[in-house]
Design a protein around this motif. Structure first.
Motif, PDB file in Angstrom:
ATOM      1  N   VAL A 508       0.692  -1.129   0.220  1.00 52.44           N
ATOM      2  CA  VAL A 508       0.093  -0.161   0.062  1.00 52.44           C
ATOM      3  C   VAL A 508       0.771   1.243  -0.138  1.00 52.44           C
ATOM      4  O   VAL A 508       0.309   2.266  -0.578  1.00 52.44           O
ATOM      5  N   ASP A 509       2.194   1.266   0.501  1.00 53.03           N
ATOM      6  CA  ASP A 509       2.915   2.597   0.663  1.00 53.03           C
ATOM      7  C   ASP A 509       4.008   2.810  -0.466  1.00 53.03           C
ATOM      8  O   ASP A 509       4.623   3.572  -0.477  1.00 53.03           O
ATOM      9  N   THR A 510       4.103   1.679  -1.347  1.00 52.58           N
ATOM     10  CA  THR A 510       4.886   1.922  -2.550  1.00 52.58           C
ATOM     11  C   THR A 510       4.038   1.453  -3.868  1.00 52.58           C
ATOM     12  O   THR A 510       3.046   0.885  -3.540  1.00 52.58           O
ATOM     13  N   PHE A 537       4.511   5.722   8.156  1.00 49.53           N
ATOM     14  CA  PHE A 537       4.188   7.220   8.752  1.00 49.53           C
ATOM     15  C   PHE A 537       5.403   7.637   9.683  1.00 49.53           C
ATOM     16  O   PHE A 537       5.784   6.936  10.516  1.00 49.53           O
ATOM     17  N   PRO A 538       5.920   8.974   9.612  1.00 45.34           N
ATOM     18  CA  PRO A 538       5.674   9.708   8.635  1.00 45.34           C
ATOM     19  C   PRO A 538       6.598  10.027   7.572  1.00 45.34           C
ATOM     20  O   PRO A 538       7.397  11.276   7.440  1.00 45.34           O
ATOM     21  N   CYS A 539       7.047   8.986   7.018  1.00 45.70           N
ATOM     22  CA  CYS A 539       8.281   8.724   6.138  1.00 45.70           C
ATOM     23  C   CYS A 539       7.615   8.876   4.657  1.00 45.70           C
ATOM     24  O   CYS A 539       7.801   9.877   4.005  1.00 45.70           O
ATOM     25  N   ILE A 540       7.133   7.826   4.224  1.00 40.75           N
ATOM     26  CA  ILE A 540       6.751   7.602   2.963  1.00 40.75           C
ATOM     27  C   ILE A 540       5.535   8.588   2.725  1.00 40.75           C
ATOM     28  O   ILE A 540       5.051   9.395   1.765  1.00 40.75           O
ATOM     29  N   VAL A 545      -1.732   8.816   9.759  1.00 41.55           N
ATOM     30  CA  VAL A 545      -1.675   7.353  10.040  1.00 41.55           C
ATOM     31  C   VAL A 545      -2.664   6.601   9.611  1.00 41.55           C
ATOM     32  O   VAL A 545      -4.026   7.134   9.068  1.00 41.55           O
ATOM     33  N   GLY A 546      -2.503   5.247   9.101  1.00 40.96           N
ATOM     34  CA  GLY A 546      -3.312   4.350   8.532  1.00 40.96           C
ATOM     35  C   GLY A 546      -3.924   4.621   7.159  1.00 40.96           C
ATOM     36  O   GLY A 546      -4.752   4.092   6.548  1.00 40.96           O
ATOM     37  N   LEU A 547      -2.841   5.310   6.257  1.00 41.25           N
ATOM     38  CA  LEU A 547      -3.306   5.388   4.782  1.00 41.25           C
ATOM     39  C   LEU A 547      -3.319   3.875   4.406  1.00 41.25           C
ATOM     40  O   LEU A 547      -3.844   3.612   3.249  1.00 41.25           O
ATOM     41  N   GLY A 548      -2.331   3.038   4.603  1.00 43.37           N
ATOM     42  CA  GLY A 548      -2.313   1.708   4.462  1.00 43.37           C
ATOM     43  C   GLY A 548      -2.599   0.971   5.617  1.00 43.37           C
ATOM     44  O   GLY A 548      -2.023   1.201   6.694  1.00 43.37           O
ATOM     45  N   ARG A 549      -3.658  -0.127   5.524  1.00 37.49           N
ATOM     46  CA  ARG A 549      -4.114  -0.780   6.494  1.00 37.49           C
ATOM     47  C   ARG A 549      -4.236  -2.195   6.238  1.00 37.49           C
ATOM     48  O   ARG A 549      -4.283  -2.866   4.995  1.00 37.49           O
ATOM     49  N   SER A 550      -4.209  -3.102   7.374  1.00 40.78           N
ATOM     50  CA  SER A 550      -4.666  -4.510   7.371  1.00 40.78           C
ATOM     51  C   SER A 550      -5.902  -4.582   8.099  1.00 40.78           C
ATOM     52  O   SER A 550      -5.973  -3.833   9.363  1.00 40.78           O
ATOM     53  N   TYR A 551      -6.916  -5.325   7.711  1.00 41.21           N
ATOM     54  CA  TYR A 551      -8.277  -5.750   8.522  1.00 41.21           C
ATOM     55  C   TYR A 551      -7.853  -7.117   8.332  1.00 41.21           C
ATOM     56  O   TYR A 551      -8.143  -7.949   7.450  1.00 41.21           O
TER      57      TYR A 551
END
Length: 770
Positions: A508-510, A537-540, A545-551
Motif C-alpha cells: 500500500v505504501d509503494t 508514517f511519517p516517512c513515505i 496514520v493508517g493510509l495503508g491498513r490491514s483488516y
C-alpha cells in the motif's frame, strides 16, 4: 547628506550624536513617523490604490473616514501637499518604518500604530518604506521570535511565540517597485496571549542590514486572548470520541498555525485531533472546518462563526462502514514516533500519548510504533514487549522495531513485530546488528515475532504497471529485496520447529505493481507469504496514520498478539480504507481458515464469494485518477474509478492473472458477489480492487499437488537472486560473508529445482492451466 535623508531622520547635528544613536537600541514605543518628500505623484497614487484593494481583500480595510481622507488627498493638484496628506493617514497604520539609504543599507524604526495582536490569529499592519536607493528586490522581514518550533531547542520555545509573513501577492507585487515611497503589508500571528516582546529586522538581500542596532527594532505587543471553544465530538452511536479537524480561514490559512505546533499537534499536518470535551482556541472570525474520523467515515465541511457568544461546537461522526462489526480489525504495522517529518528538538521524536491521539482520530484500531535509526537510543526506552499503557481498548499501541538505518537495512528494511526482546544480542543499541537480513530474521523468529520487509517496492522499480510482468528489477533499494532469497528459507521458531523465515511483505505504501509483482511470482512457485498494509508514517506518507491498513478477521475481540497472528495466517485484506473485501472464500474455505487451503480431488468449477464495499467521493478527481501508478498516492480508490461513473472493478485473480471481473457501484453499500471459475491445477486465488484493496490468497490444491503454477515465475525468481546478489554483496560484513554465500546458494538451488517442477505456462490461458 541628501536633503531627503535629512528630512526622513530629522537631521544629525554632530558625529557624537550619531555615535550615541548607534549605541541605542530602537525604542519599544511609537515615535512620529518622518515625512518623505519629493515623491513622484502618479505612481504613488497608483500604489496607494493597490494598497487599498489589498487591505479590503485581506479583511482589514481602511475606515470610511480614512478612505474619504485618502480620496481627498489623491485629488490634490499639489503633489507635495497630496503626498503629505496621504502619509498622514497611512502612517497611522504603520508598525514599522524602513529606510533604505543610497548605499542600500536598511534600517528600521517603530511606527505609530498600537501593537495589538490576537492569540492564534493574524493581524495586518503597514510598513512604510523610504527607498532612497530605488531597490527593486523583495522586502524581507525577520525576527528571532518567529522561528518554527519544529526542531527548535527546548530553551527557545518560549521566545518563539510569533509568526510573520509579508503580503506580496496581487494586487501588490512580490518586490519593491523602486519608488522612493511605498507601503507594504506585514501579517503577524501570536501563539500566546498577554504581553510579548519581539525584535524585528528587515532587509532587501543578504548583507543589506545596517550596522549596530539600527537594523532591528523591539516592540512590546499586547496579545488579546482567543476564544476558548469546547468541542463536543461524538461517534456514530453518540458516544464520546476523537476526530480530525482541519480549520482554515477564507485565505486558506491553517489554524492553529503549523509553525507554532508541538506534539500532540504535528507541524507537517494541516489538521489537528481533538477529543470530546477538549478545546480549541480561535480568534473571532469565520472559518471552514473539515471534520472526519478515518477513511470509513464520511468527511464533511461546515462553516463556523466565532464571536463573543461562541462557547462550544458540536461534531458527530458519519460512517459509511464499520469493518469491526463484520469482525475485521484495522491496523497499520508501520508507523513511527521519531525520524523523517518528526522533530528531533525540543524532544527526540514524540511520545506514546501523541501517537495514540492520531490513532484514535483516524479510527485505527492497532498501531505498531516502530523504533528505528533516528533517535533509536531515546525511543528504545518505551519498548515493553506489551501494549503501551496509553492504549485504550479497542485502540492498541505497541512499540516494536524496524531495521532501518542500521544493520541489514541496505538489503531491505525489516518490520519486526511482536518482539519479546528489542535489541539484537551483543550490544545495547543499533550498531552491532547483522548485515544479512536472514540473520536478523533468525533471531526475531526464534522469539515468535511476526516479520516481513517494509515498503516492499523500493528497489523493485520497473517502467510498467503490468501484473505479473517478467522484467528483472534492479534490486537496488530498501524494500523486499533480500526477500527473494529469504522466502526460500525456514528457520527455527520459538519451539525449535522450522517455520518460514518471512511471514509477510508490506503493501500500500509503494507502487502497487512493484510490490505485488514479486509477491505474485513467489506465490506462483508455491510460497505462502502473506501481505499486510502499512503507511510508513511519517516517512513515505506524512498525511496521516493508517493510509495503508490491514483488516484482520478476529471476531468480536481484539488483541495485538492475535492481530499479528491473523496476518501470519492470512486472515486479512489490505486497503487504503476506501474499499473492503470481506468474507472471501473459495467453496467452503475462508481466507485464513485451515491455512487458507482448499483441497480438491480433481479439477472442477469452484464458487468464489466475497463481500464488497467501496465508496467514491461524489466529485471526480481526474488529476488523481490519471496519475501514473508510480506517483503518490500509490493505492487510492479514485484510481479504480471506471470513467466518470461511480463504479469500480472487482477482479478475481488466479495465479497472478485476472480471470473474471464484476463492476460494483462504489456507493458505500455492502454487496455480495459470486464468481464461478474452473480450477484445473493447484493454484492460488485472490480478489482485488486495484489499486485500493487486495485479499490474501486461498490456496487450492488439486490432487494433493503443490502449487507450481508458472515456470516463468520460477525463472524470474532465479534471475532476481543473481541481480540481488550483484547489488547487495558489498553491504555484507566480512564475518557474515559465508552466511550470505550459503543463503544465496540455497535460494539458487531451490529455484533451479522449482523451475523443473513448475508448469511451462508460456502457452496457457492466464492462470487457469488451460
Amino acid at each position: 547628506m541628501s536633503k531627503k535623508y535629512t528630512r526622513f531622520f530629522g537631521g544629525i547635528p554632530s558625529l557624537m550624536l550619531l555615535f550615541a544613536l548607534w549605541l541605542q537600541p530602537a525604542s519599544l514605543h511609537a515615535a512620529e513617523t518622518p515625512l518623505v518628500t519629493g515623491v513622484e505623484w502618479q505612481p504613488l497614487r497608483a500604489q496607494v490604490r493597490r494598497l487599498m484593494e489589498a487591505t479590503d481583500y485581506l479583511g482589514f480595510p481602511f475606515s470610511a473616514a480614512e478612505k474619504e481622507r485618502i480620496e481627498a488627498a489623491m485629488k490634490s493638484t499639489d503633489p507635495e501637499a497630496g503626498s503629505r496628506k496621504l502619509q498622514e493617514v497611512l502612517d497611522q497604520r504603520c508598525l514599522y518604518v524602513v529606510n533604505i539609504n543610497p548605499e542600500m543599507r536598511v534600517k528600521v524604526a517603530r511606527g505609530e500604530v498600537e501593537p495589538n495582536l490576537v492569540q492564534n490569529g493574524w493581524v495586518q499592519f503597514l510598513v512604510k518604506v523610504n527607498n532612497m536607493a530605488g531597490v527593486t528586490a523583495a522586502l524581507q522581514a525577520s525576527s528571532p521570535n518567529a522561528g518554527q518550533l519544529h526542531n527548535a531547542p527546548a530553551d527557545t520555545i518560549a521566545d518563539r511565540w510569533l509568526e510573520i509573513q509579508t503580503y506580496d501577492a496581487q494586487p501588490l507585487t512580490k518586490t519593491l517597485s523602486g519608488l522612493e515611497l511605498e507601503y507594504r503589508i506585514i501579517q503577524m500571528y501570536s501563539r500566546d496571549a498577554g504581553k510579548r516582546e519581539a525584535r524585528m529586522g528587515f532587509n532587501v538581500g543578504q548583507g543589506t542590514q545596517d550596522i549596530g542596532f539600527r537594523n532591528e527594532v523591539d516592540v512590546l505587543f499586547q496579545c488579546r486572548p482567543a476564544r476558548e471553544i469546547v468541542l463536543s465530538v461524538k461517534d456514530e452511536e453518540g458516544k464520546p470520541t476523537t476526530g480530525m479537524f482541519e480549520i482554515r480561514d477564507r485565505f486558506g490559512r491553517v489554524y492553529p498555525s503549523q509553525a507554532k505546533r508541538l506534539a500532540p499537534d504535528f507541524a507537517f499536518h494541516p489538521q489537528v485531533y481533538r477529543g470530546d470535551g477538549e478545546t480549541l482556541s480561535l480568534p473571532e472570525g469565520t472559518y471552514t472546518v473539515k471534520f472526519a474520523r478515518g477513511p470509513e467515515s464520511i468527511p464533511f465541511t461546515r462553516e463556523i462563526e466565532i464571536n463573543e457568544h461562541t462557547r462550544d461546537l458540536h461534531f458527530s461522526v458519519k460512517r459509511w462502514i464499520d469493518p469491526s462489526l463484520f469482525g475485521y480489525w484495522s491496523g497499520d504495522h508501520h508507523i513511527h514516533a521519531a525520524g523523517c517529518a518528526h522533530y528531533t528538538d525540543p524532544t527526540q521524536g514524540v511520545h506514546a500519548p501523541d501517537m495514540l491521539r492520531h490513532i484514535l482520530g483516524e479510527d485505527l484500531k492497532v498501531g505498531a510504533n516502530l523504533t528505528w535509526g533516528p533517535c533509536f537510543d531515546y525511543q528504545k526506552q518505551f519498548f515493553t514487549g506489551k501494549d503501551d499503557k496509553v492504549s485504550a481498548y479497542p485502540y492498541l499501541l505497541r512499540y516494536d522495531v524496524e531495521v532501518s538505518g542500521f544493520g541489514s537495512h541496505q538489503s531491505g528494511h525489516l518490520c519486526l513485530l511482536r518482539l519479546k526482546e528489542q535489541i539484537y544480542p551483543g550490544g545495547d543499541s543499533k550498531h552491532h546488528w547483522p548485515t544479512l537480513c536472514l540473520n536478523t530474521l533468525r533471531w526475531a523468529k526464534a522469539q515468535g515475532a511476526l516479520v516481513g520487509p517494509a515498503h516492499s517496492g523500493w528497489g523493485l522499480e520497473l517502467p510498467t504497471g503490468q501484473l505479473p510482468n517478467y522484467q528483472i528489477p534492479p534490486f537496488n533499494g530498501i524494500g523486499a529485496n533480500e526477500y527473494i532469497v529469504d522466502v526460500t528459507h525456514q528457520v527455527p521458531g520459538p519451539d525449535g520447529r522450522l517455520v518460514p523465515a518471512v511471514d509477510f511483505i508490506s503493501t500500500v505504501d509503494t507502487p502497487y505493481a512493484w510490490e505485488l509483482n514479486i509477491w505474485y511470482h513467489t506465490l506462483n512457485v508455491g510460497y505462502r507469504t502473506r501481505i499486510s498494509g502499512e503507511t510508513d508514517f511519517p516517512c513515505i506518507y506524512g498525511e496521516r496514520v493508517g493510509l495503508g491498513r490491514s483488516y484482520v478477521k478476529l471476531g468480536s475481540q481484539l488483541n495485538y498478539e492475535a492481530w499479528c497472528e491473523g496476518i501470519r495466517d492470512g486472515k486479512n485484506y489490505v486497503s487504503d480504507g476506501r474499499s473492503h473485501l470481506m468474507d472471501f472464500r473459495v467453496e467452503n474455505r475462508s481466507m485464513g481458515e485451515m491455512g487458507s487451503e482448499l483441497s480438491l480431488e480433481t479439477g472442477k468449477e469452484v464458487s468464489v464469494k466475497v463481500r464488497v464495499a467501496a465508496r467514491l467521493d461524489d466529485e471526480v478527481h481526474p488529476g488523481l485518477r490519471d496519475r501514473p501508478y508510480q506517483q503518490k498516492p500509490y493505492w487510492h480508490i479514485e484510481r479504480a474509478r471506471i470513467g466518470d461513473t461511480r463504479r469500480v472493478p472487482v477482479e478475481l485473480i488466479v495465479n497472478g492473472y485476472p480471470v473474471a471481473r464484476q463492476d460494483v457501484v462504489a456507493d458505500g453499500k455492502v454487496q455480495d458477489l459470486e464468481f464461478k471459475i474452473p480450477i484445473q491445477i493447484s493454484s492460488w486465488v485472490a480478489v482485488r480492487i486495484l489499486p485500493s484493496s487486495h485479499t490474501n490468497p486461498v490456496f487450492v490444491k488439486v490432487g494433493d499437488q503443490p502449487i507450481r503454477a508458472s515456470r516463468r515465475s520460477a525463472e524470474w525468481c532465479l534471475a532476481s537472486v543473481e541481480q540481488c546478489w550483484k547489488n547487495k554483496e558489498r553491504f555484507i560484513a566480512k564475518e557474515e560473508m559465508q552466511d550470505a554465500l550459503s543463503a544465496y546458494d540455497h535460494a539458487r538451488q531451490t529455484y533451479q529445482k522449482l523451475i523443473k517442477e513448475c508448469r511451462d505456462d508460456r502457452n496457457e490461458v492466464a492462470g487457469l492451466g488451460l
